[in-house]
Write a protein that holds these residues in place. Structure first.
Motif, PDB file in Angstrom:
ATOM      1  N   MET A   1       0.846  -1.177   0.000  1.00  0.00           N
ATOM      2  CA  MET A   1       0.000   0.000   0.000  1.00  0.00           C
ATOM      3  C   MET A   1       0.890   1.237   0.000  1.00  0.00           C
ATOM      4  O   MET A   1       1.853   1.324   0.742  1.00  0.00           O
ATOM      5  N   ASN A   2       0.554   2.182  -0.830  1.00  0.00           N
ATOM      6  CA  ASN A   2       1.307   3.408  -0.916  1.00  0.00           C
ATOM      7  C   ASN A   2       1.158   4.212   0.375  1.00  0.00           C
ATOM      8  O   ASN A   2       0.085   4.291   0.954  1.00  0.00           O
ATOM      9  N   LYS A   3       2.239   4.823   0.835  1.00  0.00           N
ATOM     10  CA  LYS A   3       2.215   5.569   2.098  1.00  0.00           C
ATOM     11  C   LYS A   3       1.279   6.772   2.003  1.00  0.00           C
ATOM     12  O   LYS A   3       0.574   7.096   2.961  1.00  0.00           O
ATOM     13  N   ARG A   4       1.248   7.441   0.880  1.00  0.00           N
ATOM     14  CA  ARG A   4       0.346   8.591   0.700  1.00  0.00           C
ATOM     15  C   ARG A   4      -1.107   8.159   0.776  1.00  0.00           C
ATOM     16  O   ARG A   4      -1.940   8.858   1.351  1.00  0.00           O
ATOM     17  N   PHE A   5      -1.419   7.009   0.220  1.00  0.00           N
ATOM     18  CA  PHE A   5      -2.785   6.495   0.272  1.00  0.00           C
ATOM     19  C   PHE A   5      -3.167   6.166   1.712  1.00  0.00           C
ATOM     20  O   PHE A   5      -4.284   6.457   2.152  1.00  0.00           O
ATOM     21  N   GLU A  60       4.493  11.774   8.337  1.00  0.00           N
ATOM     22  CA  GLU A  60       5.016  12.730   7.359  1.00  0.00           C
ATOM     23  C   GLU A  60       6.399  13.235   7.765  1.00  0.00           C
ATOM     24  O   GLU A  60       7.267  13.419   6.924  1.00  0.00           O
ATOM     25  N   ASN A  63       8.886  10.717   7.001  1.00  0.00           N
ATOM     26  CA  ASN A  63       9.065  10.613   5.561  1.00  0.00           C
ATOM     27  C   ASN A  63       9.805  11.821   4.981  1.00  0.00           C
ATOM     28  O   ASN A  63      10.115  11.848   3.807  1.00  0.00           O
TER      29      ASN A  63
END
Length: 67
Positions: A1-5, A60, A63
């Motif tokens: 799963m994408n971190k932004r999603f 965030e 990241n």
């Protein structure tokens, strides 16, 4: 799963809990901590929403999003 999603999903959870689920929790019984269930539900989300926001902030920051 994408971190932004994943972060997007975390931000959507309070909106779902506070708005989309209101017709399903709009009742008086049970009484929790002296509050009708509807008021307890809203008070619960007042506490949960900042906690979710802190988790998103930490993700965030880890990241490199906030420097």
């Amino acid at each position: 799963m994408n971190k932004r999603f994943f972060i997007f999903i975390l931000f959507i959870i309070p909106f779902i809990g506070q708005l989309a689920l209101l017709p399903f929790v709009n009742r008086i019984q049970p009484i929790l901590f002296g509050l009708p269930f509807f008021h307890f539900w809203l008070a619960l989300w007042i506490v949960v929403t900042p906690l979710i926001t802190v988790v998103v902030y930490k993700l965030e920051k880890k990241n490199g999003g906030y420097e």
